[in-house]
Design a protein around this motif. Structure first.
Motif, PDB file in Angstrom:
ATOM      1  N   ARG A   1       2.405  -2.060  -0.436  1.00 21.78           N
ATOM      2  CA  ARG A   1       3.485  -1.357   0.252  1.00 21.78           C
ATOM      3  C   ARG A   1       4.484  -0.770  -0.748  1.00 21.78           C
ATOM      4  NH1 ARG A   1       3.915  -1.897   5.729  1.00 21.78           N
ATOM      5  NH2 ARG A   1       2.444  -3.372   6.691  1.00 21.78           N
ATOM      6  N   ALA A   2       5.091   0.357  -0.340  1.00 24.58           N
ATOM      7  CA  ALA A   2       6.037   1.056  -1.207  1.00 24.58           C
ATOM      8  C   ALA A   2       7.350   0.289  -1.309  1.00 24.58           C
ATOM      9  CB  ALA A   2       6.299   2.459  -0.660  1.00 24.58           C
ATOM     10  N   VAL A   3       7.877   0.226  -2.514  1.00 25.97           N
ATOM     11  CA  VAL A   3       9.183  -0.398  -2.741  1.00 25.97           C
ATOM     12  C   VAL A   3      10.299   0.625  -2.536  1.00 25.97           C
ATOM     13  CG1 VAL A   3      10.640  -1.517  -4.495  1.00 25.97           C
ATOM     14  CG2 VAL A   3       8.219  -2.123  -4.301  1.00 25.97           C
ATOM     15  N   GLU A   4       9.981   1.909  -2.717  1.00 25.19           N
ATOM     16  CA  GLU A   4      11.002   2.958  -2.630  1.00 25.19           C
ATOM     17  C   GLU A   4      10.383   4.241  -2.099  1.00 25.19           C
ATOM     18  OE1 GLU A   4      10.639   4.376  -7.277  1.00 25.19           O
ATOM     19  OE2 GLU A   4      11.825   2.586  -6.794  1.00 25.19           O
ATOM     20  N   ASN A   5      11.236   5.203  -1.760  1.00 19.52           N
ATOM     21  CA  ASN A   5      10.767   6.522  -1.329  1.00 19.52           C
ATOM     22  C   ASN A   5      10.225   7.304  -2.529  1.00 19.52           C
ATOM     23  OD1 ASN A   5      11.689   5.892   1.198  1.00 19.52           O
ATOM     24  ND2 ASN A   5      13.435   7.268   1.157  1.00 19.52           N
TER      25      ASN A   5
ATOM     26  N   LEU B   1       0.590   1.603   2.011  1.00 22.40           N
ATOM     27  CA  LEU B   1      -0.081   2.648   1.245  1.00 22.40           C
ATOM     28  C   LEU B   1      -1.584   2.429   1.175  1.00 22.40           C
ATOM     29  CD1 LEU B   1       2.426   2.745  -1.756  1.00 22.40           C
ATOM     30  CD2 LEU B   1       2.514   4.075   0.354  1.00 22.40           C
ATOM     31  N   ILE B   2      -1.961   1.226   0.777  1.00 25.95           N
ATOM     32  CA  ILE B   2      -3.368   0.880   0.588  1.00 25.95           C
ATOM     33  C   ILE B   2      -3.597  -0.490   1.220  1.00 25.95           C
ATOM     34  CG2 ILE B   2      -5.213   0.509  -1.114  1.00 25.95           C
ATOM     35  CD1 ILE B   2      -3.491   2.125  -3.106  1.00 25.95           C
ATOM     36  N   GLU B   3      -4.767  -0.673   1.773  1.00 24.40           N
ATOM     37  CA  GLU B   3      -5.094  -1.964   2.388  1.00 24.40           C
ATOM     38  C   GLU B   3      -6.528  -2.341   2.029  1.00 24.40           C
ATOM     39  OE1 GLU B   3      -5.012  -4.103   6.809  1.00 24.40           O
ATOM     40  OE2 GLU B   3      -4.985  -1.916   6.622  1.00 24.40           O
TER      41      GLU B   3
ATOM     42  N   VAL C   1      -1.192  -1.868  -9.899  1.00 16.46           N
ATOM     43  CA  VAL C   1       0.022  -1.210  -9.417  1.00 16.46           C
ATOM     44  C   VAL C   1       1.183  -1.628 -10.312  1.00 16.46           C
ATOM     45  CG1 VAL C   1      -0.799  -1.107  -7.036  1.00 16.46           C
ATOM     46  CG2 VAL C   1       0.538  -3.082  -7.784  1.00 16.46           C
ATOM     47  N   ASP C   2       2.226  -0.800 -10.341  1.00 15.84           N
ATOM     48  CA  ASP C   2       3.413  -1.178 -11.109  1.00 15.84           C
ATOM     49  C   ASP C   2       4.491  -1.705 -10.172  1.00 15.84           C
ATOM     50  OD1 ASP C   2       4.549   1.018  -9.878  1.00 15.84           O
ATOM     51  OD2 ASP C   2       4.663   2.248 -11.681  1.00 15.84           O
ATOM     52  N   GLU C   3       5.717  -1.823 -10.675  1.00 15.75           N
ATOM     53  CA  GLU C   3       6.785  -2.467  -9.915  1.00 15.75           C
ATOM     54  C   GLU C   3       7.265  -1.638  -8.727  1.00 15.75           C
ATOM     55  OE1 GLU C   3       8.514   0.169 -13.018  1.00 15.75           O
ATOM     56  OE2 GLU C   3       6.958  -1.389 -12.974  1.00 15.75           O
ATOM     57  N   THR C   4       6.823  -0.382  -8.605  1.00 16.32           N
ATOM     58  CA  THR C   4       7.241   0.443  -7.471  1.00 16.32           C
ATOM     59  C   THR C   4       6.419   0.157  -6.213  1.00 16.32           C
ATOM     60  OG1 THR C   4       5.745   2.243  -8.097  1.00 16.32           O
ATOM     61  CG2 THR C   4       7.983   2.293  -9.014  1.00 16.32           C
ATOM     62  N   ILE C   5       5.401  -0.690  -6.343  1.00 13.02           N
ATOM     63  CA  ILE C   5       4.546  -1.052  -5.203  1.00 13.02           C
ATOM     64  C   ILE C   5       4.420  -2.566  -5.139  1.00 13.02           C
ATOM     65  CG2 ILE C   5       2.220  -0.876  -4.219  1.00 13.02           C
ATOM     66  CD1 ILE C   5       1.945   1.835  -5.619  1.00 13.02           C
ATOM     67  N   LYS C   6       4.688  -3.137  -3.974  1.00  9.72           N
ATOM     68  CA  LYS C   6       4.582  -4.591  -3.821  1.00  9.72           C
ATOM     69  C   LYS C   6       3.246  -4.952  -3.178  1.00  9.72           C
ATOM     70  CE  LYS C   6       7.396  -4.413   0.419  1.00  9.72           C
ATOM     71  NZ  LYS C   6       8.655  -4.852   1.050  1.00  9.72           N
ATOM     72  N   VAL C   7       2.725  -6.111  -3.586  1.00  8.72           N
ATOM     73  CA  VAL C   7       1.426  -6.582  -3.108  1.00  8.72           C
ATOM     74  C   VAL C   7       1.649  -7.785  -2.201  1.00  8.72           C
ATOM     75  CG1 VAL C   7      -0.853  -7.427  -3.762  1.00  8.72           C
ATOM     76  CG2 VAL C   7       0.341  -5.790  -5.242  1.00  8.72           C
ATOM     77  N   ILE C   8       1.117  -7.704  -0.984  1.00  5.73           N
ATOM     78  CA  ILE C   8       1.245  -8.800  -0.014  1.00  5.73           C
ATOM     79  C   ILE C   8      -0.164  -9.244   0.373  1.00  5.73           C
ATOM     80  CG2 ILE C   8       2.157  -9.492   2.224  1.00  5.73           C
ATOM     81  CD1 ILE C   8       4.139  -7.133   1.969  1.00  5.73           C
ATOM     82  N   GLU C   9      -0.514 -10.479   0.033  1.00 11.22           N
ATOM     83  CA  GLU C   9      -1.856 -10.976   0.330  1.00 11.22           C
ATOM     84  C   GLU C   9      -1.825 -11.907   1.529  1.00 11.22           C
ATOM     85  OE1 GLU C   9      -5.799 -12.848  -1.865  1.00 11.22           O
ATOM     86  OE2 GLU C   9      -3.991 -12.408  -3.031  1.00 11.22           O
ATOM     87  N   ASN C  10      -2.695 -11.648   2.490  1.00 11.57           N
ATOM     88  CA  ASN C  10      -2.851 -12.472   3.684  1.00 11.57           C
ATOM     89  C   ASN C  10      -4.270 -13.023   3.724  1.00 11.57           C
ATOM     90  OD1 ASN C  10      -0.207 -11.709   4.805  1.00 11.57           O
ATOM     91  ND2 ASN C  10      -1.140  -9.680   5.046  1.00 11.57           N
ATOM     92  N   ASP C  11      -4.555 -13.825   4.735  1.00 14.15           N
ATOM     93  CA  ASP C  11      -5.892 -14.404   4.870  1.00 14.15           C
ATOM     94  C   ASP C  11      -6.960 -13.329   5.071  1.00 14.15           C
ATOM     95  OD1 ASP C  11      -4.838 -16.910   4.581  1.00 14.15           O
ATOM     96  OD2 ASP C  11      -4.697 -17.306   6.733  1.00 14.15           O
ATOM     97  N   SER C  12      -6.598 -12.286   5.792  1.00 13.97           N
ATOM     98  CA  SER C  12      -7.601 -11.283   6.160  1.00 13.97           C
ATOM     99  C   SER C  12      -7.535 -10.007   5.337  1.00 13.97           C
ATOM    100  CB  SER C  12      -7.452 -10.923   7.642  1.00 13.97           C
ATOM    101  OG  SER C  12      -6.152 -10.411   7.896  1.00 13.97           O
TER     102      SER C  12
ATOM    103  N   ILE D   1      -8.843   0.842   2.404  1.00 15.90           N
ATOM    104  CA  ILE D   1      -8.302   1.923   3.229  1.00 15.90           C
ATOM    105  C   ILE D   1      -7.109   2.546   2.506  1.00 15.90           C
ATOM    106  CG2 ILE D   1      -7.359   2.539   5.479  1.00 15.90           C
ATOM    107  CD1 ILE D   1      -8.608  -0.048   6.568  1.00 15.90           C
ATOM    108  N   LEU D   2      -7.227   3.820   2.204  1.00 16.76           N
ATOM    109  CA  LEU D   2      -6.132   4.553   1.560  1.00 16.76           C
ATOM    110  C   LEU D   2      -5.270   5.172   2.656  1.00 16.76           C
ATOM    111  CD1 LEU D   2      -8.134   6.300  -1.315  1.00 16.76           C
ATOM    112  CD2 LEU D   2      -6.984   4.068  -1.353  1.00 16.76           C
ATOM    113  N   HIS D   3      -4.336   4.379   3.186  1.00 18.08           N
ATOM    114  CA  HIS D   3      -3.505   4.849   4.294  1.00 18.08           C
ATOM    115  C   HIS D   3      -2.681   6.072   3.898  1.00 18.08           C
ATOM    116  CE1 HIS D   3      -4.294   1.567   7.111  1.00 18.08           C
ATOM    117  NE2 HIS D   3      -4.279   0.752   6.074  1.00 18.08           N
ATOM    118  N   TYR D   4      -2.241   6.129   2.670  1.00 20.54           N
ATOM    119  CA  TYR D   4      -1.402   7.246   2.242  1.00 20.54           C
ATOM    120  C   TYR D   4      -2.158   8.563   2.288  1.00 20.54           C
ATOM    121  CZ  TYR D   4      -3.886   7.349  -2.246  1.00 20.54           C
ATOM    122  OH  TYR D   4      -4.842   7.459  -3.223  1.00 20.54           O
TER     123      TYR D   4
END
Length: 635
Positions: free
Chosen positions: A292-296, A241-243, A276-287, A209-212
């Motif tokens: 997510r964006a690190v900055e504006n 941003l992306i899921e 992704v580069d350092e401006t985007i953080k990756v959060i992995e969950n079970d599902s 899903i491209l939320h952005y």
């Protein structure tokens, strides 16, 4: 919801009779159709009685054939155990012994329109009593209602006496209602849950899903705004941003027909192939996996890598190239528009731009709008263009400009509304601000300020320089609101003073009588004699008037204090005008006007400097007769 059952239609034609026939079957509906066909009658003309119900189960072992075993009635509840019922090798079915015959013409329930329905999986079964149904109570109603429901379930191949423990309570509830009312008419549909088995959990296919990219470009009339195509997708810190939705096989279920529902295998075809580069953080969950964006800034995909940037160079903003751009004032996005050709528009006709900062090297076209915290325009603005920025710098301005700190190199009949406005050359136009400075003023300039207007060089005429302390809308609204409160308080005080005068007069006229009654009551009390009730009543009335007078005097004093505060606020507006100045560092040429607007009294003073005059600084002062006038003053 699928519906099962039959509505009962009557006809004046002679119905062909079917001799009562007993059959043993696992599909009553099929037998009804078969008998109807063989006798040349409609299925709706047939009815049946349930003579016996037998439930069978078995547990298969691979391809080996296993015999069915009958389940005793007292063991049916045990079949509902999840461990048994959700075993894919477990099977269950029912056999029915029924007597099929022609429906009675005098059926007492022919106007009681019942239907049994189920959801898509057949795991929830509902009883529906249709709108317009009528039924009367009889001593066997509860038992016969249970039979009617079970017959409808059997027609629909829904198991009975399993998964339907709530059916008894539903039947009792309906029966109690009919028993109390005796004759019942249903003016709307009534629905009841009568059976519930094990709903399967759906399988989840993977998804990206491209939320952005989900930001709507639909206007209030639900029409797609093709001019706003999302050329730049702005993002904010911590925004999703992306899921990636991870695939997950569902859980099995079994419906109220006894059918096992096998979950499908998940489809996997969207696994992320980007990085992704350092401006985007990756959060992995079970599902899922969240990006997510690190900055504006705004999101960009470069060589398969997503990144967040804050600066972008564009050749031109137009319908054909980018469409309108809206990233929000708080996005930290900065745009440079490179088009500088004098005969082309850098920001095209009808385009809308909203960013944190923008530098436009060329022109802004007709009906275009630019909204930013900081904006620089190197070309000219069309007369129908609107530019809004806290810090705004325009080369040639013909349109409308709004901001706090505004600098314009050349104003050509445009409109300017700001706090601090600095104009190098003004050739016509309307200017409103707290402070206005014009380096070179030509003709037909209307400048209105609340603090000062300064002209360095005056080379034209037909100019109007106005000092108005309430030029800003918010100040005017504040003054209007202040005046409304002043008017209300003034009116209230006037009415209260009338009341004070009224009660003070009453007390004054009755003071001698009051003192006489007071002395008599004291005498009665001292002598131990019961006081006359009329004296006591008069004394209390007088005391009550005294207390009320004290209360309204306090109220009047409070309102007068509030009035003085509001009047002082109005005075503040008024006092500012005495510090305001109109300054012309050059000699006066042609016809020009200086105007000062007072608040209280509402007065507009006009002064017309004589041509050739070298008076430079003008203010409003009071003359010897305490009248206001505009005069030249010292620095």
């Amino acid at each position: 919801m699928a519906l099962f059952g039959s509505s009962k239609k009557t006809t004046n034609k002679t119905v062909k009779k079917v001799r009562p026939t007993v059959v043993r079957t696992k599909n009553v509906a099929k037998e009804l159709m078969s008998i109807a066909k063989s006798h040349g009658v409609s299925v709706s003309s047939l009815d049946f009685n349930i003579l016996d119900v037998q439930t069978y189960s078995r547990h298969t072992e691979g391809s080996k054939e296993v015999e069915w075993k009958e389940v005793a009635t007292e063991e049916l509840l045990g079949l509902e155990d999840m461990g048994v019922i959700l075993d894919k090798n477990f099977q269950i079915r029912q056999m029915y012994e029924v007597e099929i015959f022609t429906r009675m013409e005098n059926d007492p329930y022919k106007t009681f329109l019942l239907a049994v329905g189920a959801n898509a999986t057949k795991c929830k079964v509902y009883l529906s009593i249709k709108e317009g149904s009528r039924v009367s109570y009889n001593s066997r109603f509860e038992q016969e209602l249970m039979i009617l429901i079970n017959k409808a379930k059997i027609r629909a191949n829904i198991l009975i006496n399993i998964f339907d423990s709530m059916q008894t309570a539903v039947v009792s509830k309906i029966s109690a209602h009919v028993r109390v009312q005796e004759n019942v008419f249903y003016d709307k549909n009534a629905t009841f849950l009568i059976a519930e088995s094990y709903e399967p959990t759906p399988t989840i296919d993977d998804a990206l899903i491209l939320h952005y990219d989900k930001k709507e470009n639909i206007d209030e009339t639900q029409r797609v705004d093709y001019a706003n195509r999302g050329f730049i997708q702005s993002v904010h810190k911590d925004e999703l941003l992306i899921e990636y939705i991870k695939p997950k096989k569902g859980k099995a279920g079994r419906n109220c027909r006894g059918e096992y529902i096998e979950p499908t295998e998940p489809v996997v075809k969207n696994f992320p192939t980007f990085s992704v580069d350092e401006t985007i953080k990756v959060i992995e969950n079970d599902s899922n996996i969240e990006y997510r964006a690190v900055e504006n800034g705004y999101i960009a995909l470069e060589n398969g890598t997503y990144t967040i940037k804050s600066e972008v160079d564009i050749a031109q903003i137009s319908f054909k190239t980018t469409g309108s751009i809206s990233t929000g004032l708080d996005s930290d996005v900065s745009i440079v528009v490179k088009e500088s050709d004098a005969i082309k528009d850098a920001v095209g006709s009808g385009m809308s731009v909203e960013v944190s900062e923008i530098e436009i090297e060329g022109n802004v076209g007709s009906n275009a709008t630019v909204n930013a915290l900081k904006a620089t325009i190197g070309g000219l603005t069309h007369k129908t263009a609107t530019i809004t920025a806290e810090n705004l710098n325009i080369n040639v301005h013909k349109g409308k400009a709004f901001g706090k700190n505004i600098h314009i190199t050349r104003l050509e009949h445009g409109e300017v509304d700001g706090n601090i406005v600095d104009i190098t050359q003004a050739i016509g136009g309307h200017i409103k601000a707290k402070e206005i400075t014009i380096e070179l003023c030509a003709s037909n300039v209307k400048a209105t300020a609340s603090k000062f207007i300064e002209i360095k060089r005056l080379q034209g005429s037909e100019n109007i320089f106005t000092i108005d302390p309430v030029i800003k809308e918010e100040i005017k609204e504040g003054l209007d609101s202040n005046q409304k409160e002043i008017d209300k308080l003034t009116s209230d005080i006037k009415e209260i003073k009338k009341e004070i005068k009224k009660y003070a007069t009453i007390l004054e006229e009755n003071l001698i009588a009051y003192n006489d009654i007071k002395k008599r009551l004291a005498h009665y009390k001292k002598s131990g004699v019961k006081m006359p009730s009329s004296f006591v009543k008069q004394y209390k009335q007088f005391k009550k008037i005294q207390e009320h007078l004290v209360t309204i005097k306090d109220e009047c004093e409070t309102k007068e204090q509030n009035l003085n505060i509001l009047l002082s606020k109005t005075s503040c507006f008024q006092d500012n005008i005495f510090d305001a100045r109109v300054i012309n560092r050059d000699k006066w040429v042609g016809y020009n006007e200086i105007i000062f607007k007072l608040i209280d009294p509402p007065l507009e003073l006009v002064y017309k400097p004589k041509e050739g005059s070298r008076d430079k600084i003008f203010a409003i002062v009071k003359d010897d007769d305490d009248e206001y006038e505009i005069k030249a003053v010292k620095e």
